[in-house]
Design an enzyme around this catalytic site. Structure first.
Site, PDB file in Angstrom:
ATOM      1  N   GLY A   1      -9.652  -6.873   1.408  1.00 13.89           N
ATOM      2  CA  GLY A   1      -8.748  -5.750   1.138  1.00 13.89           C
ATOM      3  C   GLY A   1      -9.007  -4.561   2.053  1.00 13.89           C
ATOM      4  O   GLY A   1      -9.908  -4.583   2.909  1.00 13.89           O
ATOM      5  N   ALA A   2      -8.196  -3.528   1.874  1.00 16.02           N
ATOM      6  CA  ALA A   2      -8.315  -2.334   2.721  1.00 16.02           C
ATOM      7  C   ALA A   2      -9.692  -1.690   2.566  1.00 16.02           C
ATOM      8  O   ALA A   2     -10.344  -1.341   3.551  1.00 16.02           O
ATOM      9  CB  ALA A   2      -7.207  -1.334   2.352  1.00 16.02           C
TER      10      ALA A   2
ATOM     11  N   ARG B   1      -6.337 -16.794  -3.342  1.00 20.71           N
ATOM     12  CA  ARG B   1      -5.373 -16.606  -2.250  1.00 20.71           C
ATOM     13  C   ARG B   1      -6.055 -16.614  -0.884  1.00 20.71           C
ATOM     14  O   ARG B   1      -5.464 -17.010   0.105  1.00 20.71           O
ATOM     15  CB  ARG B   1      -4.650 -15.253  -2.407  1.00 20.71           C
ATOM     16  CG  ARG B   1      -3.580 -15.199  -3.443  1.00 20.71           C
ATOM     17  CD  ARG B   1      -2.939 -13.805  -3.455  1.00 20.71           C
ATOM     18  NE  ARG B   1      -3.878 -12.761  -3.860  1.00 20.71           N
ATOM     19  CZ  ARG B   1      -4.138 -12.425  -5.107  1.00 20.71           C
ATOM     20  NH1 ARG B   1      -3.513 -13.030  -6.090  1.00 20.71           N
ATOM     21  NH2 ARG B   1      -5.011 -11.476  -5.402  1.00 20.71           N
ATOM     22  N   SER B   2      -7.302 -16.146  -0.851  1.00 24.12           N
ATOM     23  CA  SER B   2      -7.994 -16.021   0.441  1.00 24.12           C
ATOM     24  C   SER B   2      -8.960 -17.167   0.713  1.00 24.12           C
ATOM     25  O   SER B   2      -9.678 -17.132   1.715  1.00 24.12           O
ATOM     26  CB  SER B   2      -8.775 -14.707   0.490  1.00 24.12           C
ATOM     27  OG  SER B   2      -7.872 -13.642   0.411  1.00 24.12           O
TER      28      SER B   2
ATOM     29  N   ARG C   1     -15.100   4.586 -14.917  1.00 23.86           N
ATOM     30  CA  ARG C   1     -15.186   6.019 -14.596  1.00 23.86           C
ATOM     31  C   ARG C   1     -15.166   6.916 -15.827  1.00 23.86           C
ATOM     32  O   ARG C   1     -15.658   8.040 -15.777  1.00 23.86           O
ATOM     33  CB  ARG C   1     -14.028   6.415 -13.674  1.00 23.86           C
ATOM     34  CG  ARG C   1     -14.143   5.827 -12.280  1.00 23.86           C
ATOM     35  CD  ARG C   1     -12.959   6.288 -11.456  1.00 23.86           C
ATOM     36  NE  ARG C   1     -12.837   5.568 -10.210  1.00 23.86           N
ATOM     37  CZ  ARG C   1     -11.676   5.364  -9.601  1.00 23.86           C
ATOM     38  NH1 ARG C   1     -10.551   5.829 -10.125  1.00 23.86           N
ATOM     39  NH2 ARG C   1     -11.631   4.715  -8.463  1.00 23.86           N
TER      40      ARG C   1
ATOM     41  N   GLN D   1      -9.067   8.563   2.764  1.00 23.45           N
ATOM     42  CA  GLN D   1      -9.465   8.071   1.438  1.00 23.45           C
ATOM     43  C   GLN D   1     -10.034   6.665   1.482  1.00 23.45           C
ATOM     44  O   GLN D   1     -10.670   6.235   0.540  1.00 23.45           O
ATOM     45  CB  GLN D   1      -8.326   8.224   0.427  1.00 23.45           C
ATOM     46  CG  GLN D   1      -7.346   7.106   0.352  1.00 23.45           C
ATOM     47  CD  GLN D   1      -6.611   6.897   1.644  1.00 23.45           C
ATOM     48  OE1 GLN D   1      -6.404   7.827   2.400  1.00 23.45           O
ATOM     49  NE2 GLN D   1      -6.239   5.676   1.912  1.00 23.45           N
TER      50      GLN D   1
ATOM     51  N   CYS E   1     -10.102   8.401  -5.146  1.00 22.64           N
ATOM     52  CA  CYS E   1     -10.158   8.942  -3.786  1.00 22.64           C
ATOM     53  C   CYS E   1      -9.719  10.405  -3.720  1.00 22.64           C
ATOM     54  O   CYS E   1     -10.338  11.232  -3.037  1.00 22.64           O
ATOM     55  CB  CYS E   1      -9.308   8.081  -2.857  1.00 22.64           C
ATOM     56  SG  CYS E   1      -7.692   7.651  -3.505  1.00 22.64           S
TER      57      CYS E   1
ATOM     58  N   GLN F   1      -0.148  11.969  -0.492  1.00 23.49           N
ATOM     59  CA  GLN F   1      -1.018  10.795  -0.437  1.00 23.49           C
ATOM     60  C   GLN F   1      -0.446   9.678   0.428  1.00 23.49           C
ATOM     61  O   GLN F   1       0.739   9.361   0.369  1.00 23.49           O
ATOM     62  CB  GLN F   1      -1.296  10.299  -1.862  1.00 23.49           C
ATOM     63  CG  GLN F   1      -2.041  11.349  -2.666  1.00 23.49           C
ATOM     64  CD  GLN F   1      -2.524  10.890  -4.023  1.00 23.49           C
ATOM     65  OE1 GLN F   1      -2.525  11.683  -4.949  1.00 23.49           O
ATOM     66  NE2 GLN F   1      -2.945   9.656  -4.157  1.00 23.49           N
TER      67      GLN F   1
ATOM     68  N   LYS G   1      -6.402  11.022 -13.609  1.00 22.05           N
ATOM     69  CA  LYS G   1      -7.710  10.651 -13.044  1.00 22.05           C
ATOM     70  C   LYS G   1      -8.308  11.839 -12.288  1.00 22.05           C
ATOM     71  O   LYS G   1      -9.485  12.150 -12.426  1.00 22.05           O
ATOM     72  CB  LYS G   1      -7.547   9.482 -12.057  1.00 22.05           C
ATOM     73  CG  LYS G   1      -7.314   8.134 -12.704  1.00 22.05           C
ATOM     74  CD  LYS G   1      -7.159   7.086 -11.600  1.00 22.05           C
ATOM     75  CE  LYS G   1      -6.761   5.746 -12.170  1.00 22.05           C
ATOM     76  NZ  LYS G   1      -6.422   4.778 -11.114  1.00 22.05           N
TER      77      LYS G   1
ATOM     78  N   HIS H   1      -5.423  11.201   2.858  1.00 17.31           N
ATOM     79  CA  HIS H   1      -4.716  12.017   1.866  1.00 17.31           C
ATOM     80  C   HIS H   1      -4.877  13.503   2.209  1.00 17.31           C
ATOM     81  O   HIS H   1      -5.944  13.933   2.646  1.00 17.31           O
ATOM     82  CB  HIS H   1      -5.339  11.827   0.475  1.00 17.31           C
ATOM     83  CG  HIS H   1      -5.053  10.497  -0.160  1.00 17.31           C
ATOM     84  ND1 HIS H   1      -4.178   9.573   0.334  1.00 17.31           N
ATOM     85  CD2 HIS H   1      -5.549   9.959  -1.308  1.00 17.31           C
ATOM     86  CE1 HIS H   1      -4.149   8.518  -0.467  1.00 17.31           C
ATOM     87  NE2 HIS H   1      -4.972   8.716  -1.459  1.00 17.31           N
TER      88      HIS H   1
HETATM   89  N1  LIG Z   1      -7.247   2.033  -1.046  1.00 14.89           N
HETATM   90  C1  LIG Z   1      -7.954   3.098  -1.404  1.00 14.89           C
HETATM   91  O1  LIG Z   1      -7.904   4.140  -0.744  1.00 14.89           O
HETATM   92  C2  LIG Z   1      -8.839   3.064  -2.617  1.00 14.89           C
HETATM   93  C3  LIG Z   1      -9.620   4.189  -2.870  1.00 14.89           C
HETATM   94  C4  LIG Z   1     -10.480   4.186  -3.967  1.00 14.89           C
HETATM   95  C5  LIG Z   1     -10.519   3.068  -4.772  1.00 14.89           C
HETATM   96  N2  LIG Z   1      -9.737   1.990  -4.519  1.00 14.89           N
HETATM   97  C6  LIG Z   1      -9.852   0.823  -5.398  1.00 14.89           C
HETATM   98  O2  LIG Z   1     -10.464  -0.236  -4.666  1.00 14.89           O
HETATM   99  C7  LIG Z   1      -9.930  -1.478  -5.119  1.00 14.89           C
HETATM  100  C8  LIG Z   1      -9.361  -2.236  -3.928  1.00 14.89           C
HETATM  101  O3  LIG Z   1      -8.342  -1.464  -3.327  1.00 14.89           O
HETATM  102  P1  LIG Z   1      -7.705  -1.842  -1.915  1.00 14.89           P
HETATM  103  O4  LIG Z   1      -6.922  -0.667  -1.527  1.00 14.89           O
HETATM  104  O5  LIG Z   1      -8.748  -2.382  -1.007  1.00 14.89           O
HETATM  105  O6  LIG Z   1      -6.690  -3.037  -2.339  1.00 14.89           O
HETATM  106  P2  LIG Z   1      -6.134  -4.259  -1.456  1.00 14.89           P
HETATM  107  O7  LIG Z   1      -6.062  -3.875  -0.024  1.00 14.89           O
HETATM  108  O8  LIG Z   1      -4.911  -4.686  -2.150  1.00 14.89           O
HETATM  109  O9  LIG Z   1      -7.275  -5.373  -1.630  1.00 14.89           O
HETATM  110  C9  LIG Z   1      -7.555  -5.963  -2.874  1.00 14.89           C
HETATM  111  C10 LIG Z   1      -8.746  -6.892  -2.749  1.00 14.89           C
HETATM  112  O10 LIG Z   1      -9.070  -7.407  -4.039  1.00 14.89           O
HETATM  113  C11 LIG Z   1      -9.101  -8.822  -3.979  1.00 14.89           C
HETATM  114  N3  LIG Z   1      -8.673  -9.421  -5.235  1.00 14.89           N
HETATM  115  C12 LIG Z   1      -7.496  -9.236  -5.879  1.00 14.89           C
HETATM  116  N4  LIG Z   1      -7.452 -10.009  -7.007  1.00 14.89           N
HETATM  117  C13 LIG Z   1      -8.627 -10.674  -7.046  1.00 14.89           C
HETATM  118  C14 LIG Z   1      -9.172 -11.639  -7.947  1.00 14.89           C
HETATM  119  N5  LIG Z   1      -8.502 -12.065  -9.021  1.00 14.89           N
HETATM  120  N6  LIG Z   1     -10.424 -12.122  -7.692  1.00 14.89           N
HETATM  121  C15 LIG Z   1     -11.117 -11.732  -6.613  1.00 14.89           C
HETATM  122  N7  LIG Z   1     -10.631 -10.818  -5.699  1.00 14.89           N
HETATM  123  C16 LIG Z   1      -9.409 -10.312  -5.924  1.00 14.89           C
HETATM  124  C17 LIG Z   1      -8.127  -9.162  -2.869  1.00 14.89           C
HETATM  125  O11 LIG Z   1      -8.382 -10.480  -2.421  1.00 14.89           O
HETATM  126  P3  LIG Z   1      -7.190 -11.452  -1.880  1.00 14.89           P
HETATM  127  O12 LIG Z   1      -7.148 -11.218  -0.396  1.00 14.89           O
HETATM  128  O13 LIG Z   1      -7.697 -12.810  -2.207  1.00 14.89           O
HETATM  129  O14 LIG Z   1      -5.935 -11.088  -2.572  1.00 14.89           O
HETATM  130  C18 LIG Z   1      -8.471  -8.095  -1.845  1.00 14.89           C
HETATM  131  O15 LIG Z   1      -9.665  -8.431  -1.166  1.00 14.89           O
HETATM  132  C19 LIG Z   1      -8.926  -1.149  -6.210  1.00 14.89           C
HETATM  133  O16 LIG Z   1      -9.600  -1.218  -7.452  1.00 14.89           O
HETATM  134  C20 LIG Z   1      -8.537   0.275  -5.910  1.00 14.89           C
HETATM  135  O17 LIG Z   1      -8.102   0.964  -7.050  1.00 14.89           O
HETATM  136  C21 LIG Z   1      -8.902   1.953  -3.440  1.00 14.89           C
END
Ligand SMILES: NC(=O)c1ccc[n+]([C@@H]2O[C@H](COP(=O)([O-])OP(=O)(O)OC[C@H]3O[C@@H](n4cnc5c(N)ncnc54)[C@H](OP(=O)(O)O)[C@@H]3O)[C@@H](O)[C@H]2O)c1
Length: 334
Positions: free
Chosen positions: A11-12, A38-39, A98, A314, A127, A154, A211, A240
């Site tokens: 993921g990101a 999926r991965s 949290r 973020q 974030c 954002q 939040k 952001h």
């Molecule tokens: N983006 C931000 O700026 C940010 C900031 C703070 C916190 N967060 C938190 O960080 C988390 C990830 O965010 P992201 O932005 O990185 O999302 P993302 O880009 O959509 O990536 C999601 C990740 O989670 C994995 N995943 C989803 N369902 C899963 C499952 N059932 N079992 C195992 N792995 C699974 C995905 O794997 P696949 O490739 O297999 O789908 C992917 O690696 C979230 O909880 C989000 O709220 C994000």
């Protein structure tokens, strides 16, 4: 040597974690790249290694020293207990823990002392709240802060890699004369902005706003702080921005004292050039560790208030960097 698991490695946030572990010179004995079915079969590279992405399971955390959770709240709830019982530190990027007062919610520069005193599970804050706290914490030394009024701008990356892709695709579609077709976001994202895409409660606040309000009070350890927030998505790929008004109990501090306090705070960079009209911008904060703060001015509408503009990546300070800093501090406290 440290053994590391990243749940959500594709993921990101997961990709940013890998980048930072490399850049910060972590000596890693074992690295588990975990994701969903999926991965399965995908590979990712880390330094000179090619790692096969594994489907996360209960046995994924055996022998792991630090587990970064970044796969949503349900996965965090599913795997936290098993990772902790394997003896790992767990740094959770999701919102799962949290609001649990037994779990420290930490921005290391602000309340890093909370690490080590409690459980080995640490919650990484929202974030927007992290970036806000980085800009507000230095001002606490200048007077009693009573109230924050915040409006956010954002970016797509806050909603993960699919939202970033949607913004790129839609922008191309619109420029080439095709209709924009929202899939990830609820509204047209290209050349538009909209109220944050999280559920809205009876009081009219969306989940992101709640939040930020709740977590900011907790991180700053100011339970009585009044906080009002409006969260908006803007068509920016990464970083952001936040317009922040800080209300003190007496007269607002001098602008130069505010600048000095911000300059001295680790992780904050002052960008406040009135003559050149240069202030924090998302393109300047993207891929940077520091939170940028500028447009420092006394609010002409209120004698007790200071206004400022804050921008942070973020995916960095709002997520992966803060998580890595937490882990470094946790490992140092062992
Ligand atoms: N983006 C931000 O700026 C940010 C900031 C703070 C916190 N967060 C938190 O960080 C988390 C990830 O965010 P992201 O932005 O990185 O999302 P993302 O880009 O959509 O990536 C999601 C990740 O989670 C994995 N995943 C989803 N369902 C899963 C499952 N059932 N079992 C195992 N792995 C699974 C995905 O794997 P696949 O490739 O297999 O789908 C992917 O690696 C979230 O909880 C989000 O709220 C994000």
């Amino acid at each position: 040597l440290v053994s590391v698991a990243i749940l959500g490695a594709t993921g990101a946030v997961g990709q940013e974690l890998l980048h930072l572990l490399d850049r910060r010179g972590w000596q890693i004995s074992e690295l588990q790249a975990l994701a969903s079915e999926r991965s399965a079969g995908r590979t990712i590279s880390f330094r000179d290694r090619t790692l096969a992405v594994q489907v996360a399971s209960e046995s994924s955390f055996e022998g792991i020293d630090v587990a970064f959770f970044s796969a949503g709240a349900s996965r965090s709830r599913q795997f936290a207990a098993v990772a902790l019982s394997s003896g790992a530190w767990v740094v959770d990027n999701s919102s799962a823990f949290r609001v649990d007062s037994a779990v420290p919610l930490v921005v290391p520069e602000v309340n890093g002392d909370a690490i080590g005193a409690g459980p080995r599970l640490i919650a990484n804050p929202n974030c927007t709240a992290t970036i806000l706290c980085m800009a507000v914490a230095p001002l606490r030394a200048l007077g009693r802060i009573e109230r924050l009024v915040v409006s956010t701008y954002q970016s797509a990356s806050g909603a993960g890699w699919q939202a970033m892709q949607e913004l790129r695709d839609q922008t191309r579609d619109v420029l080439e004369g095709r209709p924009a077709s929202p899939r990830v976001m609820p509204h047209t994202y290209a050349f538009n902005l909209f109220s944050h895409n999280s559920p809205v409660n009876d009081q009219g606040y969306n989940e992101e706003e709640w939040k930020v309000m709740y977590e900011t009070r907790r991180i700053l350890d100011m339970p009585d702080l009044r906080v009002g927030v409006t969260c908006v998505r803007v068509p920016v790929l990464r970083a952001h921005s936040e317009s922040v008004t800080v209300e003190f109990s007496g007269e607002a501090p001098a602008e130069e004292d505010v600048r000095d306090a911000l300059r001295r705070f680790p992780g904050v960079r002052l960008v406040d050039d009135r003559a050149a009209n240069v202030f924090p911008m998302p393109l300047c904060a993207a891929h940077q560790d520091d939170v940028l703060v500028g447009r420092i001015r006394r609010d002409v509408s209120h004698p007790s208030a200071i206004a400022m503009f804050v921008v942070g990546d973020q995916l960095r300070k709002g997520a992966a960097l803060n998580a890595v800093q937490i882990a470094e501090r946790a490992l140092g406290s062992c």
